[in-house]
Design a protein around this motif. Structure first.
Motif, PDB file in Angstrom:
ATOM      1  N   PHE A  23     -26.214  19.243 -22.861  1.00 19.24           N
ATOM      2  CA  PHE A  23     -26.500  20.278 -21.890  1.00 19.24           C
ATOM      3  C   PHE A  23     -27.932  20.170 -21.411  1.00 19.24           C
ATOM      4  N   GLY A  24     -28.135  20.555 -20.176  1.00 14.44           N
ATOM      5  CA  GLY A  24     -29.486  20.598 -19.647  1.00 14.44           C
ATOM      6  C   GLY A  24     -29.898  19.310 -18.971  1.00 14.44           C
ATOM      7  N   LEU A  25     -31.076  19.384 -18.397  1.00 18.14           N
ATOM      8  CA  LEU A  25     -31.640  18.238 -17.700  1.00 18.14           C
ATOM      9  C   LEU A  25     -32.693  17.577 -18.586  1.00 18.14           C
ATOM     10  N   THR A  26     -32.727  16.267 -18.567  1.00 17.00           N
ATOM     11  CA  THR A  26     -33.691  15.524 -19.362  1.00 17.00           C
ATOM     12  C   THR A  26     -34.980  15.339 -18.569  1.00 17.00           C
ATOM     13  N   VAL A  38     -37.694  17.788  -5.297  1.00 18.45           N
ATOM     14  CA  VAL A  38     -37.212  18.975  -5.991  1.00 18.45           C
ATOM     15  C   VAL A  38     -38.045  19.084  -7.268  1.00 18.45           C
ATOM     16  N   PRO A  39     -39.154  19.843  -7.222  1.00 18.80           N
ATOM     17  CA  PRO A  39     -40.033  19.911  -8.392  1.00 18.80           C
ATOM     18  C   PRO A  39     -39.376  20.619  -9.573  1.00 18.80           C
ATOM     19  N   ARG A  40     -39.870  20.304 -10.740  1.00 25.35           N
ATOM     20  CA  ARG A  40     -39.348  20.854 -11.996  1.00 25.35           C
ATOM     21  C   ARG A  40     -39.330  22.386 -11.989  1.00 25.35           C
ATOM     22  N   ASP A  41     -40.315  22.996 -11.355  1.00 24.17           N
ATOM     23  CA  ASP A  41     -40.418  24.456 -11.367  1.00 24.17           C
ATOM     24  C   ASP A  41     -39.797  25.108 -10.130  1.00 24.17           C
ATOM     25  N   SER A  42     -38.951  24.380  -9.401  1.00 22.25           N
ATOM     26  CA  SER A  42     -38.335  24.950  -8.202  1.00 22.25           C
ATOM     27  C   SER A  42     -37.362  26.068  -8.587  1.00 22.25           C
ATOM     28  N   SER A  43     -37.204  27.017  -7.688  1.00 26.94           N
ATOM     29  CA  SER A  43     -36.338  28.160  -7.981  1.00 26.94           C
ATOM     30  C   SER A  43     -34.888  27.728  -8.178  1.00 26.94           C
ATOM     31  N   VAL A  44     -34.457  26.720  -7.451  1.00 33.81           N
ATOM     32  CA  VAL A  44     -33.065  26.298  -7.596  1.00 33.81           C
ATOM     33  C   VAL A  44     -32.821  25.718  -8.986  1.00 33.81           C
ATOM     34  N   LEU A  45     -33.755  24.955  -9.522  1.00 34.36           N
ATOM     35  CA  LEU A  45     -33.566  24.387 -10.859  1.00 34.36           C
ATOM     36  C   LEU A  45     -33.667  25.459 -11.938  1.00 34.36           C
ATOM     37  N   ARG A  46     -34.548  26.423 -11.734  1.00 36.19           N
ATOM     38  CA  ARG A  46     -34.680  27.507 -12.719  1.00 36.19           C
ATOM     39  C   ARG A  46     -33.427  28.367 -12.759  1.00 36.19           C
ATOM     40  N   GLU A  52     -23.989  23.941 -14.590  1.00 42.02           N
ATOM     41  CA  GLU A  52     -24.536  23.293 -13.392  1.00 42.02           C
ATOM     42  C   GLU A  52     -25.561  22.220 -13.779  1.00 42.02           C
ATOM     43  N   GLN A  53     -26.364  22.506 -14.799  1.00 39.33           N
ATOM     44  CA  GLN A  53     -27.327  21.509 -15.265  1.00 39.33           C
ATOM     45  C   GLN A  53     -26.606  20.261 -15.777  1.00 39.33           C
ATOM     46  N   ALA A  54     -25.533  20.464 -16.528  1.00 42.20           N
ATOM     47  CA  ALA A  54     -24.775  19.327 -17.054  1.00 42.20           C
ATOM     48  C   ALA A  54     -24.162  18.515 -15.910  1.00 42.20           C
ATOM     49  N   ARG A  55     -23.648  19.204 -14.899  1.00 36.57           N
ATOM     50  CA  ARG A  55     -23.060  18.492 -13.750  1.00 36.57           C
ATOM     51  C   ARG A  55     -24.125  17.710 -12.991  1.00 36.57           C
ATOM     52  N   HIS A  57     -26.949  16.602 -14.176  1.00 38.78           N
ATOM     53  CA  HIS A  57     -27.343  15.492 -15.048  1.00 38.78           C
ATOM     54  C   HIS A  57     -26.356  14.338 -14.911  1.00 38.78           C
ATOM     55  N   ALA A  58     -25.063  14.663 -14.891  1.00 39.89           N
ATOM     56  CA  ALA A  58     -24.035  13.630 -14.759  1.00 39.89           C
ATOM     57  C   ALA A  58     -24.142  12.908 -13.419  1.00 39.89           C
ATOM     58  N   ILE A  59     -24.413  13.645 -12.364  1.00 33.79           N
ATOM     59  CA  ILE A  59     -24.541  13.017 -11.047  1.00 33.79           C
ATOM     60  C   ILE A  59     -25.738  12.075 -11.023  1.00 33.79           C
ATOM     61  N   ILE A  60     -26.827  12.479 -11.675  1.00 29.82           N
ATOM     62  CA  ILE A  60     -28.033  11.655 -11.677  1.00 29.82           C
ATOM     63  C   ILE A  60     -27.863  10.420 -12.545  1.00 29.82           C
ATOM     64  N   THR A  61     -27.292  10.583 -13.736  1.00 29.25           N
ATOM     65  CA  THR A  61     -27.290   9.477 -14.698  1.00 29.25           C
ATOM     66  C   THR A  61     -26.001   8.693 -14.772  1.00 29.25           C
ATOM     67  N   ILE A  62     -24.876   9.347 -14.571  1.00 27.48           N
ATOM     68  CA  ILE A  62     -23.597   8.676 -14.794  1.00 27.48           C
ATOM     69  C   ILE A  62     -22.864   8.407 -13.490  1.00 27.48           C
ATOM     70  N   GLY A  63     -23.415   8.871 -12.413  1.00 28.93           N
ATOM     71  CA  GLY A  63     -22.735   8.760 -11.126  1.00 28.93           C
ATOM     72  C   GLY A  63     -22.335   7.342 -10.769  1.00 28.93           C
ATOM     73  N   ALA A  64     -21.279   7.239 -10.007  1.00 24.71           N
ATOM     74  CA  ALA A  64     -20.780   5.931  -9.576  1.00 24.71           C
ATOM     75  C   ALA A  64     -21.728   5.267  -8.585  1.00 24.71           C
TER      76      ALA A  64
END
Length: 103
Positions: A23-26, A38-46, A52-55, A57-64
């Motif tokens: 879970f979460g973003l690395t 998209v900075p780390r402290d952006s309102s959307v990420l907070r 949603e964080q897991a999804r 993360h999957a798009i960033i790291t495991i995406g096709a």
């Protein structure tokens, strides 16, 4: 007997540590998102839920599209836009969640 206990303890540790990291973003996710403006402290990420964080993360790291940086950036940007729209809807409809069925 002690060997069996040690093996069981090792397996339990691996399972618990793996599930805790699911879970979460690395830090590397945050680094990638920063390159996408998209900075780390952006309102959307907070405002992201654990799901949603897991999804994301999957798009960033495991995406096709990992071999296609432009497609990966497009997918991440589209997902961020969806999360922003959900958060905006929840702000304009206090006490309600965007994904709860209407009665």
């Amino acid at each position: 007997m002690q060997y069996s206990t040690l093996v069981k303890a090792s397996v339990a540790f691996l399972l618990l540590s793996t599930s805790a990291r699911a879970f979460g973003l690395t830090d590397s996710d945050y680094d990638y998102l920063t390159t996408q403006n998209v900075p780390r402290d952006s309102s959307v990420l907070r405002g992201l839920s654990p799901k949603e964080q897991a999804r994301l993360h999957a798009i960033i790291t495991i995406g096709a599209t990992n071999n296609d940086p432009a497609a990966q950036a497009k997918n991440v940007a589209e997902e961020i836009a969806v999360y922003q729209s959900h958060q905006l809807w929840e702000q304009t409809h206090p006490g309600k969640l965007w994904d709860v069925p209407k009665r």
